[in-house]
Design a protein around this motif. Sequence first.
Motif, PDB file in Angstrom:
ATOM      1  N   ARG A 143       0.831  -1.193   0.000  1.00  0.00           N
ATOM      2  CA  ARG A 143       0.000   0.000   0.000  1.00  0.00           C
ATOM      3  C   ARG A 143       0.870   1.249   0.000  1.00  0.00           C
ATOM      4  O   ARG A 143       2.036   1.215   0.370  1.00  0.00           O
ATOM      5  CB  ARG A 143      -0.904  -0.006   1.221  1.00  0.00           C
ATOM      6  N   ALA A 144       0.257   2.364  -0.413  1.00  0.00           N
ATOM      7  CA  ALA A 144       1.030   3.588  -0.597  1.00  0.00           C
ATOM      8  C   ALA A 144       1.690   4.039   0.696  1.00  0.00           C
ATOM      9  O   ALA A 144       2.857   4.447   0.700  1.00  0.00           O
ATOM     10  CB  ALA A 144       0.120   4.690  -1.149  1.00  0.00           C
ATOM     11  N   TRP A 145       0.950   3.974   1.814  1.00  0.00           N
ATOM     12  CA  TRP A 145       1.528   4.458   3.067  1.00  0.00           C
ATOM     13  C   TRP A 145       2.692   3.580   3.517  1.00  0.00           C
ATOM     14  O   TRP A 145       3.731   4.092   3.954  1.00  0.00           O
ATOM     15  CB  TRP A 145       0.470   4.521   4.154  1.00  0.00           C
ATOM     16  N   GLY A 146       2.552   2.270   3.409  1.00  0.00           N
ATOM     17  CA  GLY A 146       3.639   1.378   3.767  1.00  0.00           C
ATOM     18  C   GLY A 146       4.868   1.601   2.901  1.00  0.00           C
ATOM     19  O   GLY A 146       6.008   1.572   3.385  1.00  0.00           O
ATOM     20  N   ASP A 201       9.874   5.695  -6.381  1.00  0.00           N
ATOM     21  CA  ASP A 201       8.451   5.473  -6.645  1.00  0.00           C
ATOM     22  C   ASP A 201       8.211   5.724  -8.127  1.00  0.00           C
ATOM     23  O   ASP A 201       7.715   6.779  -8.520  1.00  0.00           O
ATOM     24  CB  ASP A 201       7.618   6.401  -5.762  1.00  0.00           C
ATOM     25  N   GLU A 202       8.575   4.751  -8.956  1.00  0.00           N
ATOM     26  CA  GLU A 202       8.534   4.941 -10.400  1.00  0.00           C
ATOM     27  C   GLU A 202       7.122   5.192 -10.916  1.00  0.00           C
ATOM     28  O   GLU A 202       6.925   5.956 -11.853  1.00  0.00           O
ATOM     29  CB  GLU A 202       9.142   3.713 -11.092  1.00  0.00           C
ATOM     30  N   GLU A 203       6.134   4.576 -10.329  1.00  0.00           N
ATOM     31  CA  GLU A 203       4.756   4.775 -10.780  1.00  0.00           C
ATOM     32  C   GLU A 203       4.168   6.094 -10.299  1.00  0.00           C
ATOM     33  O   GLU A 203       3.151   6.542 -10.811  1.00  0.00           O
ATOM     34  CB  GLU A 203       3.884   3.612 -10.302  1.00  0.00           C
ATOM     35  N   GLY A 204       4.777   6.719  -9.301  1.00  0.00           N
ATOM     36  CA  GLY A 204       4.298   7.994  -8.794  1.00  0.00           C
ATOM     37  C   GLY A 204       3.117   7.915  -7.852  1.00  0.00           C
ATOM     38  O   GLY A 204       2.563   8.943  -7.455  1.00  0.00           O
TER      39      GLY A 204
END
Length: 396
Positions: free
Chosen positions: A133-136, A204-207
Amino acid sequence: MATHPDTLRARLEDRADLLEATRLRYRALRGLLNAFFWRDRLRANLELLREVALAQPEVDATLAAVGRRAAAEGWPRELAPVKLLEEVRHLREEVARAVERRLGPGEPVDSLSAAMLQLEEQVLATGPLLGRRAWGRAVEILPRNLPELRAACAAAEVFERLFKRPTPEGALPFNVAEADELCRALPLADAALRALWERLGRFDEEGRVRVFLQRRVRRAPVRVPRSGPELMLHAAFWHDVSRARLGELLEARLSPVVAREEEVPELLVWLAAGEPSPEARLVARGSMSEGRAGLFELAAELTRLSQARPTGVWNEELAWARLGAAAVRAKDETGPDVDRVREALQLFIRLRGQARTPARLFSPARAALPPSEVAGDMKDLPGLAQAARSVARPGP
Protein backbone atom coordinates in the motif's frame (compact mmCIF):
# COMPACT_ATOMS: atom_id res chain seq x y z
CA MET A 1 50.27 -4.20 37.57
CA ALA A 2 46.94 -5.32 36.03
CA THR A 3 44.43 -2.65 35.08
CA HIS A 4 40.91 -2.98 36.45
CA PRO A 5 38.20 -3.31 33.73
CA ASP A 6 36.24 -0.36 35.15
CA THR A 7 39.37 1.78 34.90
CA LEU A 8 39.81 0.84 31.26
CA ARG A 9 36.18 1.62 30.54
CA ALA A 10 36.52 5.01 32.20
CA ARG A 11 39.58 5.74 30.07
CA LEU A 12 37.62 4.89 26.94
CA GLU A 13 35.07 7.60 27.92
CA ASP A 14 32.04 7.63 25.57
CA ARG A 15 33.72 5.35 23.02
CA ALA A 16 32.73 2.33 25.12
CA ASP A 17 29.06 3.30 24.79
CA LEU A 18 29.49 3.67 21.03
CA LEU A 19 31.05 0.21 20.73
CA GLU A 20 28.31 -1.42 22.81
CA ALA A 21 25.57 0.23 20.74
CA THR A 22 27.38 -0.81 17.56
CA ARG A 23 27.61 -4.42 18.79
CA LEU A 24 23.83 -4.56 19.20
CA ARG A 25 23.21 -2.98 15.80
CA TYR A 26 25.67 -5.31 14.07
CA ARG A 27 24.00 -8.36 15.60
CA ALA A 28 20.56 -7.25 14.47
CA LEU A 29 21.76 -6.30 10.98
CA ARG A 30 23.64 -9.58 10.58
CA GLY A 31 20.45 -11.49 11.34
CA LEU A 32 18.50 -9.47 8.76
CA LEU A 33 21.10 -9.95 6.02
CA ASN A 34 21.41 -13.69 6.63
CA ALA A 35 17.64 -14.34 6.67
CA PHE A 36 15.97 -16.30 3.85
CA PHE A 37 13.59 -13.44 2.96
CA TRP A 38 16.30 -10.91 3.64
CA ARG A 39 14.93 -8.22 1.33
CA ASP A 40 11.57 -8.13 3.10
CA ARG A 41 13.24 -8.22 6.49
CA LEU A 42 15.64 -5.46 5.54
CA ARG A 43 12.89 -3.37 3.90
CA ALA A 44 11.00 -3.38 7.19
CA ASN A 45 14.15 -2.22 9.06
CA LEU A 46 15.76 0.27 6.70
CA GLU A 47 16.18 2.75 9.54
CA LEU A 48 18.56 0.30 11.23
CA LEU A 49 20.58 -0.10 8.03
CA ARG A 50 20.84 3.65 7.57
CA GLU A 51 21.71 4.20 11.24
CA VAL A 52 24.61 1.75 10.98
CA ALA A 53 25.74 3.31 7.69
CA LEU A 54 25.73 6.85 9.07
CA ALA A 55 27.63 5.83 12.22
CA GLN A 56 30.14 3.62 10.38
CA PRO A 57 32.88 6.26 9.80
CA GLU A 58 32.90 7.10 13.52
CA VAL A 59 32.89 3.40 14.43
CA ASP A 60 35.85 2.69 12.14
CA ALA A 61 37.81 5.58 13.63
CA THR A 62 37.00 4.38 17.17
CA LEU A 63 38.03 0.81 16.44
CA ALA A 64 41.36 2.00 15.04
CA ALA A 65 42.05 4.40 17.92
CA VAL A 66 41.11 1.96 20.69
CA GLY A 67 43.06 -0.84 18.98
CA ARG A 68 46.21 1.29 18.87
CA ARG A 69 45.81 2.26 22.49
CA ALA A 70 45.22 -1.32 23.63
CA ALA A 71 48.32 -2.52 21.78
CA ALA A 72 50.50 0.32 23.04
CA GLU A 73 49.45 -0.12 26.69
CA GLY A 74 49.28 -3.91 26.62
CA TRP A 75 45.70 -4.36 27.76
CA PRO A 76 45.01 -7.99 28.83
CA ARG A 77 42.85 -9.89 26.31
CA GLU A 78 40.59 -11.33 29.01
CA LEU A 79 39.30 -7.93 30.16
CA ALA A 80 35.78 -6.87 29.16
CA PRO A 81 36.75 -3.73 27.16
CA VAL A 82 39.22 -5.75 25.08
CA LYS A 83 36.65 -8.50 24.48
CA LEU A 84 34.15 -5.86 23.42
CA LEU A 85 36.66 -4.44 20.94
CA GLU A 86 37.39 -7.86 19.43
CA GLU A 87 33.71 -8.79 19.19
CA VAL A 88 32.82 -5.57 17.42
CA ARG A 89 35.68 -6.11 14.97
CA HIS A 90 34.50 -9.66 14.28
CA LEU A 91 30.88 -8.55 13.81
CA ARG A 92 31.98 -5.77 11.45
CA GLU A 93 33.73 -8.30 9.22
CA GLU A 94 30.64 -10.52 9.16
CA VAL A 95 28.36 -7.60 8.32
CA ALA A 96 30.75 -6.43 5.60
CA ARG A 97 30.79 -9.88 3.99
CA ALA A 98 26.99 -10.13 4.18
CA VAL A 99 26.53 -6.69 2.61
CA GLU A 100 28.97 -7.54 -0.16
CA ARG A 101 27.16 -10.83 -0.81
CA ARG A 102 23.73 -9.17 -0.96
CA LEU A 103 24.94 -6.44 -3.28
CA GLY A 104 26.07 -9.04 -5.78
CA PRO A 105 28.60 -8.50 -8.57
CA GLY A 106 29.11 -4.94 -9.65
CA GLU A 107 31.29 -1.93 -9.16
CA PRO A 108 33.33 -1.94 -5.92
CA VAL A 109 32.37 0.57 -3.25
CA ASP A 110 34.75 2.77 -1.34
CA SER A 111 33.67 1.90 2.21
CA LEU A 112 31.28 -0.19 4.25
CA SER A 113 29.12 2.87 4.87
CA ALA A 114 28.79 3.52 1.12
CA ALA A 115 28.04 -0.18 0.52
CA MET A 116 25.18 -0.09 3.05
CA LEU A 117 23.66 2.99 1.45
CA GLN A 118 23.97 1.36 -1.96
CA LEU A 119 22.25 -1.74 -0.61
CA GLU A 120 19.43 0.46 0.73
CA GLU A 121 18.90 1.96 -2.73
CA GLN A 122 18.98 -1.48 -4.31
CA VAL A 123 16.33 -2.83 -1.93
CA LEU A 124 14.08 0.20 -2.42
CA ALA A 125 14.48 0.06 -6.20
CA THR A 126 13.32 -3.56 -6.44
CA GLY A 127 10.12 -2.87 -4.50
CA PRO A 128 8.16 -5.43 -2.45
CA LEU A 129 7.49 -8.84 -4.01
CA LEU A 130 3.68 -8.76 -3.65
CA GLY A 131 3.15 -5.01 -3.80
CA ARG A 132 2.48 -2.69 -0.89
CA ARG A 133 0.00 0.00 0.00
CA ALA A 134 1.03 3.59 -0.60
CA TRP A 135 1.53 4.46 3.07
CA GLY A 136 3.64 1.38 3.77
CA ARG A 137 5.76 2.13 0.73
CA ALA A 138 6.18 5.74 1.89
CA VAL A 139 7.42 4.51 5.29
CA GLU A 140 10.03 2.39 3.51
CA ILE A 141 11.23 5.19 1.24
CA LEU A 142 11.32 7.84 4.00
CA PRO A 143 13.05 6.42 7.09
CA ARG A 144 13.07 8.75 10.07
CA ASN A 145 16.85 9.05 10.20
CA LEU A 146 17.25 10.58 6.74
CA PRO A 147 19.48 13.69 7.08
CA GLU A 148 17.16 15.62 4.77
CA LEU A 149 14.15 14.69 6.89
CA ARG A 150 15.92 15.81 10.07
CA ALA A 151 16.79 19.13 8.42
CA ALA A 152 13.20 19.66 7.28
CA CYS A 153 11.91 18.91 10.79
CA ALA A 154 14.39 21.34 12.36
CA ALA A 155 13.18 24.10 10.04
CA ALA A 156 9.53 23.18 10.61
CA GLU A 157 10.05 23.56 14.35
CA VAL A 158 11.00 27.20 13.76
CA PHE A 159 8.01 27.82 11.47
CA GLU A 160 5.53 26.24 13.87
CA ARG A 161 6.87 28.14 16.88
CA LEU A 162 6.65 31.51 15.14
CA PHE A 163 3.40 31.20 13.19
CA LYS A 164 1.32 29.06 15.53
CA ARG A 165 1.40 31.43 18.48
CA PRO A 166 -1.16 34.27 18.67
CA THR A 167 0.02 37.66 17.39
CA PRO A 168 -1.65 41.07 17.90
CA GLU A 169 -3.36 42.37 14.78
CA GLY A 170 -1.00 44.33 12.57
CA ALA A 171 2.13 43.24 14.45
CA LEU A 172 4.95 41.10 13.12
CA PRO A 173 5.02 37.53 14.46
CA PHE A 174 8.78 37.67 15.11
CA ASN A 175 11.52 39.93 16.44
CA VAL A 176 14.96 40.57 14.95
CA ALA A 177 16.58 37.45 16.43
CA GLU A 178 13.65 35.28 15.32
CA ALA A 179 13.71 36.86 11.85
CA ASP A 180 17.36 35.87 11.51
CA GLU A 181 16.48 32.35 12.64
CA LEU A 182 13.63 32.27 10.13
CA CYS A 183 15.94 33.35 7.32
CA ARG A 184 18.23 30.41 8.05
CA ALA A 185 15.33 27.97 8.25
CA LEU A 186 13.72 28.91 4.92
CA PRO A 187 16.53 27.82 2.55
CA LEU A 188 17.19 24.78 4.75
CA ALA A 189 13.56 23.67 4.42
CA ASP A 190 13.50 24.41 0.67
CA ALA A 191 16.55 22.24 0.01
CA ALA A 192 15.52 19.44 2.37
CA LEU A 193 11.95 19.11 1.06
CA ARG A 194 13.15 19.26 -2.53
CA ALA A 195 15.57 16.40 -1.80
CA LEU A 196 12.81 14.37 -0.13
CA TRP A 197 10.43 14.77 -3.09
CA GLU A 198 13.28 13.79 -5.43
CA ARG A 199 13.93 10.70 -3.32
CA LEU A 200 10.28 9.76 -3.63
CA GLY A 201 10.45 10.23 -7.38
CA ARG A 202 13.55 8.04 -7.62
CA PHE A 203 12.14 5.04 -5.77
CA ASP A 204 8.45 5.47 -6.64
CA GLU A 205 8.53 4.94 -10.40
CA GLU A 206 4.76 4.77 -10.78
CA GLY A 207 4.30 7.99 -8.79
CA ARG A 208 1.55 6.56 -6.58
CA VAL A 209 3.27 7.40 -3.30
CA ARG A 210 4.13 10.93 -4.42
CA VAL A 211 0.53 11.66 -5.44
CA PHE A 212 -0.71 10.06 -2.22
CA LEU A 213 1.45 12.37 -0.08
CA GLN A 214 0.85 15.50 -2.17
CA ARG A 215 -2.87 15.18 -1.50
CA ARG A 216 -2.16 15.34 2.23
CA VAL A 217 0.41 18.14 2.32
CA ARG A 218 -2.12 20.92 3.02
CA ARG A 219 -3.89 19.05 5.81
CA ALA A 220 -3.15 20.52 9.23
CA PRO A 221 -1.38 17.96 11.47
CA VAL A 222 -3.72 16.66 14.17
CA ARG A 223 -1.27 14.48 16.10
CA VAL A 224 2.41 14.24 16.88
CA PRO A 225 4.24 12.91 13.79
CA ARG A 226 6.11 9.64 14.33
CA SER A 227 6.84 7.92 11.02
CA GLY A 228 8.97 9.33 8.21
CA PRO A 229 6.02 10.31 5.96
CA GLU A 230 4.24 11.98 8.90
CA LEU A 231 7.37 13.99 9.68
CA MET A 232 7.68 15.04 6.06
CA LEU A 233 4.01 16.06 5.81
CA HIS A 234 4.32 18.01 9.07
CA ALA A 235 7.40 19.86 7.78
CA ALA A 236 5.83 20.53 4.37
CA PHE A 237 2.63 21.90 5.94
CA TRP A 238 4.43 24.41 8.17
CA HIS A 239 6.77 25.34 5.34
CA ASP A 240 3.74 26.21 3.18
CA VAL A 241 2.17 28.14 6.07
CA SER A 242 5.32 30.17 6.61
CA ARG A 243 5.65 30.98 2.91
CA ALA A 244 2.02 32.08 2.70
CA ARG A 245 2.22 34.19 5.87
CA LEU A 246 5.45 35.84 4.77
CA GLY A 247 3.98 36.60 1.35
CA GLU A 248 0.99 38.30 2.97
CA LEU A 249 3.25 40.16 5.38
CA LEU A 250 5.57 41.51 2.67
CA GLU A 251 2.65 42.53 0.47
CA ALA A 252 0.90 44.34 3.32
CA ARG A 253 4.01 46.34 4.27
CA LEU A 254 5.86 46.82 0.98
CA SER A 255 3.15 46.97 -1.69
CA PRO A 256 3.39 47.83 -4.56
CA VAL A 257 7.07 46.74 -4.62
CA VAL A 258 7.39 42.98 -5.15
CA ALA A 259 10.24 41.37 -3.22
CA ARG A 260 12.49 38.89 -5.00
CA GLU A 261 13.33 35.59 -3.35
CA GLU A 262 16.94 36.55 -2.62
CA GLU A 263 15.80 39.83 -1.00
CA VAL A 264 13.43 38.24 1.52
CA PRO A 265 16.00 37.54 4.30
CA GLU A 266 17.26 41.13 4.42
CA LEU A 267 13.72 42.48 4.26
CA LEU A 268 12.48 40.33 7.13
CA VAL A 269 15.31 41.40 9.44
CA TRP A 270 14.82 45.05 8.45
CA LEU A 271 11.05 44.95 9.00
CA ALA A 272 11.55 43.34 12.41
CA ALA A 273 14.08 46.01 13.35
CA GLY A 274 11.69 48.74 12.12
CA GLU A 275 8.80 47.52 14.27
CA PRO A 276 10.03 49.33 17.41
CA SER A 277 12.20 51.83 15.50
CA PRO A 278 10.72 53.13 12.21
CA GLU A 279 13.96 55.00 11.48
CA ALA A 280 15.86 51.71 10.90
CA ARG A 281 17.57 51.78 7.49
CA LEU A 282 17.62 48.96 4.96
CA VAL A 283 21.25 48.25 4.14
CA ALA A 284 22.08 47.63 0.48
CA ARG A 285 24.07 44.42 0.15
CA GLY A 286 24.39 41.46 -2.18
CA SER A 287 21.91 41.67 -5.06
CA MET A 288 20.07 44.63 -3.52
CA SER A 289 21.30 47.95 -4.87
CA GLU A 290 21.18 51.27 -3.04
CA GLY A 291 18.27 52.47 -5.18
CA ARG A 292 16.38 49.21 -4.65
CA ALA A 293 16.80 49.52 -0.87
CA GLY A 294 15.52 53.09 -1.04
CA LEU A 295 12.52 51.94 -3.07
CA PHE A 296 11.58 49.44 -0.35
CA GLU A 297 11.92 52.16 2.30
CA LEU A 298 9.75 54.49 0.22
CA ALA A 299 7.04 51.84 -0.23
CA ALA A 300 7.05 50.95 3.47
CA GLU A 301 6.78 54.57 4.57
CA LEU A 302 4.04 55.33 2.05
CA THR A 303 2.07 52.31 3.26
CA ARG A 304 2.27 53.51 6.86
CA LEU A 305 1.18 57.03 5.91
CA SER A 306 -1.69 55.70 3.80
CA GLN A 307 -3.05 53.53 6.60
CA ALA A 308 -2.98 56.13 9.38
CA ARG A 309 -1.41 59.52 9.99
CA PRO A 310 1.28 59.61 12.69
CA THR A 311 0.25 60.85 16.11
CA GLY A 312 1.80 64.18 17.00
CA VAL A 313 3.41 66.91 14.91
CA TRP A 314 6.95 65.73 15.61
CA ASN A 315 6.23 62.14 14.59
CA GLU A 316 4.49 63.31 11.43
CA GLU A 317 7.45 65.48 10.45
CA LEU A 318 9.82 62.55 11.00
CA ALA A 319 7.63 60.30 8.83
CA TRP A 320 7.65 62.76 5.95
CA ALA A 321 11.39 63.28 6.33
CA ARG A 322 11.91 59.52 6.05
CA LEU A 323 9.67 59.40 2.96
CA GLY A 324 11.65 62.19 1.31
CA ALA A 325 15.02 60.62 2.15
CA ALA A 326 13.87 57.26 0.75
CA ALA A 327 12.64 58.94 -2.45
CA VAL A 328 16.02 60.63 -2.93
CA ARG A 329 17.75 57.31 -2.32
CA ALA A 330 15.59 55.58 -4.96
CA LYS A 331 15.50 58.36 -7.56
CA ASP A 332 17.84 56.59 -10.01
CA GLU A 333 16.06 53.21 -9.80
CA THR A 334 14.11 52.00 -12.84
CA GLY A 335 11.73 49.17 -13.63
CA PRO A 336 8.13 48.06 -13.09
CA ASP A 337 8.35 48.44 -9.31
CA VAL A 338 9.30 52.10 -9.70
CA ASP A 339 6.34 52.69 -12.00
CA ARG A 340 3.99 51.14 -9.47
CA VAL A 341 5.42 53.29 -6.66
CA ARG A 342 4.92 56.40 -8.80
CA GLU A 343 1.31 55.42 -9.38
CA ALA A 344 0.84 54.87 -5.64
CA LEU A 345 2.28 58.31 -4.87
CA GLN A 346 0.11 59.93 -7.53
CA LEU A 347 -2.96 58.21 -6.09
CA PHE A 348 -2.01 59.42 -2.61
CA ILE A 349 -1.74 62.95 -3.98
CA ARG A 350 -5.12 62.71 -5.71
CA LEU A 351 -6.72 61.50 -2.52
CA ARG A 352 -5.28 64.51 -0.63
CA GLY A 353 -3.76 62.56 2.24
CA GLN A 354 -5.14 65.02 4.80
CA ALA A 355 -8.45 63.09 4.98
CA ARG A 356 -9.09 61.30 8.26
CA THR A 357 -10.24 58.16 6.54
CA PRO A 358 -7.24 56.07 5.38
CA ALA A 359 -6.50 56.60 1.69
CA ARG A 360 -6.65 52.88 0.97
CA LEU A 361 -10.45 53.00 1.50
CA PHE A 362 -10.94 55.41 -1.42
CA SER A 363 -10.87 54.74 -5.14
CA PRO A 364 -9.46 57.02 -7.85
CA ALA A 365 -12.97 57.58 -9.23
CA ARG A 366 -14.06 59.15 -5.94
CA ALA A 367 -10.91 61.18 -5.47
CA ALA A 368 -10.82 64.93 -5.81
CA LEU A 369 -8.95 66.53 -8.69
CA PRO A 370 -5.25 67.14 -7.99
CA PRO A 371 -4.26 70.71 -7.07
CA SER A 372 -2.56 72.75 -9.72
CA GLU A 373 0.86 72.57 -8.09
CA VAL A 374 1.01 68.78 -8.46
CA ALA A 375 -0.91 68.38 -11.72
CA GLY A 376 0.78 67.26 -14.87
CA ASP A 377 3.12 64.48 -15.81
CA MET A 378 5.34 64.34 -12.73
CA LYS A 379 7.77 61.37 -12.82
CA ASP A 380 10.48 62.32 -10.33
CA LEU A 381 10.21 60.33 -7.07
CA PRO A 382 11.56 63.12 -4.80
CA GLY A 383 9.20 65.58 -6.48
CA LEU A 384 6.24 63.26 -5.96
CA ALA A 385 7.22 62.77 -2.32
CA GLN A 386 7.36 66.53 -1.81
CA ALA A 387 3.99 66.94 -3.56
CA ALA A 388 2.48 64.27 -1.31
CA ARG A 389 3.77 66.14 1.73
CA SER A 390 2.35 69.36 0.36
CA VAL A 391 -1.18 68.05 -0.15
CA ALA A 392 -1.17 66.21 3.17
CA ARG A 393 -0.61 69.44 5.11
CA PRO A 394 -3.79 70.20 7.10
CA GLY A 395 -6.04 72.76 5.56
CA PRO A 396 -7.16 76.01 7.28
